[in-house]
Design an enzyme around this catalytic site. Structure first.
Site, PDB file in Angstrom:
ATOM      1  N   LYS A  78       2.468  -5.445  12.656  1.00 18.84           N
ATOM      2  CA  LYS A  78       2.779  -4.467  11.606  1.00 18.84           C
ATOM      3  C   LYS A  78       1.795  -3.313  11.697  1.00 18.84           C
ATOM      4  O   LYS A  78       0.594  -3.534  11.902  1.00 18.84           O
ATOM      5  CB  LYS A  78       2.684  -5.161  10.242  1.00 18.84           C
ATOM      6  N   SER A 153       7.574  -5.197   2.599  1.00 17.45           N
ATOM      7  CA  SER A 153       7.300  -4.027   3.407  1.00 17.45           C
ATOM      8  C   SER A 153       7.201  -4.334   4.908  1.00 17.45           C
ATOM      9  O   SER A 153       7.265  -3.411   5.721  1.00 17.45           O
ATOM     10  CB  SER A 153       5.996  -3.379   2.947  1.00 17.45           C
ATOM     11  N   SER A 177       5.552  -9.194   0.801  1.00 18.64           N
ATOM     12  CA  SER A 177       5.963  -8.408   1.968  1.00 18.64           C
ATOM     13  C   SER A 177       6.075  -9.139   3.291  1.00 18.64           C
ATOM     14  O   SER A 177       6.593  -8.569   4.249  1.00 18.64           O
ATOM     15  CB  SER A 177       5.013  -7.239   2.160  1.00 18.64           C
TER      16      SER A 177
HETATM   17  N1  GLN Z   1       7.291  -4.920  -2.827  1.00 19.62           N
HETATM   18  C1  GLN Z   1       5.969  -5.054  -3.336  1.00 19.62           C
HETATM   19  C2  GLN Z   1       5.356  -3.688  -3.496  1.00 19.62           C
HETATM   20  O1  GLN Z   1       6.037  -2.747  -3.289  1.00 19.62           O
HETATM   21  C3  GLN Z   1       5.128  -5.927  -2.431  1.00 19.62           C
HETATM   22  C4  GLN Z   1       4.694  -5.220  -1.231  1.00 19.62           C
HETATM   23  C5  GLN Z   1       3.747  -6.032  -0.376  1.00 19.62           C
HETATM   24  O2  GLN Z   1       3.661  -7.248  -0.468  1.00 19.62           O
HETATM   25  N2  GLN Z   1       2.986  -5.319   0.430  1.00 19.62           N
HETATM   26  O3  GLN Z   1       4.241  -3.520  -3.830  1.00 19.62           O
END
Ligand code: GLN
Length: 486
Positions: A78, A153, A177
């Protein structure tokens, strides 16, 4: 079978026996990327030449008798994890030109293992999002239905693994994410215990919640990847100096005596799709038939988790993202007469809409006179959520629930409705608030053929139990055998 379709453990066996070479395997993966990346858009950087060099080095190591579990295995990373000499953008225009002068500790460990890094994977900007539509560069598409989001994400990581464009990947998980995109792409994703994996070189989103973890096509492969990256690191003061077990050794054990907790609050959750509900119900019955004992538990404060998270995460993000000011590194707007205009233009142009929204919310929550009402209060409720889990784990060994409330939705469907988007993480966020480990494993498909994931949560530093239960479940089911058609 094509080499890019191999699991990590199969590939390892073939490499070790010298039935295939790491260069052949890497070429197969690169060929797969060339064939399907256009449909999926999972990568921000493809590292063809360095990957083949690393593969050749892996072949030399294997010839010299040094074949470790990840030697010669093609992986994707990532783009939130720093890679020396290779652009690390975090999916943001503000870091478009950032080339880290150092490797994150997890990258150093993977390189020491002899892994091959084929590329950097797309993501929501600064890991803020649930669909990868917030990437500053392009959305990634779900290999199981390219009109759909892959989740986020870490959407690039999950999509690349599902599509065979790498054998495994690293993601990061602040509120879901890793697990949510793993669920949407039909692969396995693990958020380790807070402190289990070094975050040195992980670009910070919300420091009290972030963890790096693996995504793979099999539970055993995720265990192997976690073996490769877990453990204390003096460069990260939040990494915990406790011994790391070999996560693959617990896998063959059966489920006799394992207590699986079912939270009352989760089955009554509004917004839970009936197909997801049915698949998770079926998965729980399967666990029971494998010898697990089901116990009802209660997580009364879990209904506050999303609200607590959307105070704590933006507050920490607003502070962490203050460093992108156009001065030290990253992009700088060139046309400003004075310093303040430069700051303003750099940040207004460099950050996308969702990141700006979070910075504004977070700055507000932390402002004088509001801290106690928001961040302070949210931290107190966070403690109650943690206590719920501690109490629940007196009665059970793992908690089973859905990973995501719905299967993957259509690209564009939720972009104008941030609050609905935030609810994508309703089942995953609590584990980050409590710091406990959690895993998603495929447990079904919707009528439209989109994957559904089962989430398992465990006690602090008991990833082994999650791997054991998920592995047994995987062996007893066929969901992992299907492949997306691209
Ligand atoms: N969807 C959540 C956010 O937007 C979690 C994102 C994540 O785990 N990085 O913060």
């Amino acid at each position: 079978m094509k080499l890019y379709e191999l699991t990590i453990s199969e590939a390892h066996r073939l490499l070790k026996n010298r039935e295939i070479s790491a260069v052949e395997l890497t070429r197969s993966v690169l060929g797969r990327i060339a064939a399907v990346e256009e449909q999926v858009d999972a990568f921000l950087t493809i590292l063809e030449v360095p990957a083949l060099e690393q593969a050749a080095a892996a072949d030399r190591a294997i010839a010299a008798g040094r074949c470790r579990a990840l030697t010669g295995i093609p992986l994707g990373i990532k783009d939130v994890v720093c890679t020396r000499g290779v652009a690390t953008t975090c999916g943001s225009k503000i870091l478009e030109n950032f080339i880290p002068p150092y490797d994150a500790s997890v990258i150093g460990r993977l390189k020491q293992e002899g892994a091959v890094i084929v590329g950097k994977l797309n993501m929501d900007e600064f890991a803020m999002g649930s669909s990868t539509e917030n990437s500053g560069f392009k959305p990634t598409r779900n290999p199981w239905g390219t009109a759909c989001i892959p989740g986020g994400s870490s959407g690039g990581s999950a999509a690349a693994v599902a599509a065979g464009m790498c054998l495994g990947a690293l993601g990061s998980d602040t509120g879901g994410s890793i697990r949510q995109p793993a669920s949407h792409c039909g692969v396995v994703g693990v958020k380790p215990t807070y402190g289990r994996v070094s975050r040195y070189g992980l670009v910070a989103y919300a420091s009290s919640l972030d963890q790096i973890g693996p995504i793979a096509r099999r539970v055993a492969d995720a265990a192997t990847l976690l073996n490769g990256i877990a453990g204390y690191d003096p460069a990260d003061s939040t990494s915990v100096p406790v011994p790391v077990p070999d996560y693959t050794t617990a896998l063959p054990e059966n489920l006799k005596g394992v207590k699986v907790g079912i939270a009352r609050e989760y089955s009554a959750s509004a917004g839970l799709d009936p197909e997801v509900f049915a698949a998770v119900e079926g998965a729980v019955r399967t666990l029971e038939s494998l010898g697990a004992e089901l116990v009802e538990i209660s997580l009364p404060h879990t209904r506050y988790a999303v609200a607590v998270y959307y105070v704590i995460a933006p507050a920490e993000a607003s502070s962490n993202l203050a460093r992108y000011d156009g001065v030290k590194y990253g992009c700088r707007s060139a046309d400003s007469a004075d310093l303040h205009t430069m700051y303003r233009r750099t940040r207004s142009r460099g950050f996308g809409a969702e990141v700006q929204r979070r910075i504004i919310i977070g700055t507000y929550c932390l402002s004088a006179g509001y801290y106690d009402a928001y961040y302070g209060k949210a931290s107190q409720v966070r403690t109650l959520i943690l206590q719920d889990f501690k109490q629940a784990f007196e009665a059970c060994d793992v908690i089973a629930c859905p990973t995501a409330p719905t299967p993957a939705f259509k690209i564009g469907e939720k972009v104008d409705d941030p609050l609905t988007m935030y609810l994508s993480d309703i089942f995953t966020i609590s584990a980050n608030l409590a710091g406990i480990p959690a895993l998603s494993v495929p447990c079904g498909f919707s009528g439209k053929g989109l994957p559904i994931g089962l989430q398992l949560m465990g006690r602090h530093f008991n990833e082994e139990m999650l791997f054991r239960v998920a592995h047994r479940f995987e062996q007893a089911t066929d969901f992992h055998k299907r492949r997306p058609e691209l």
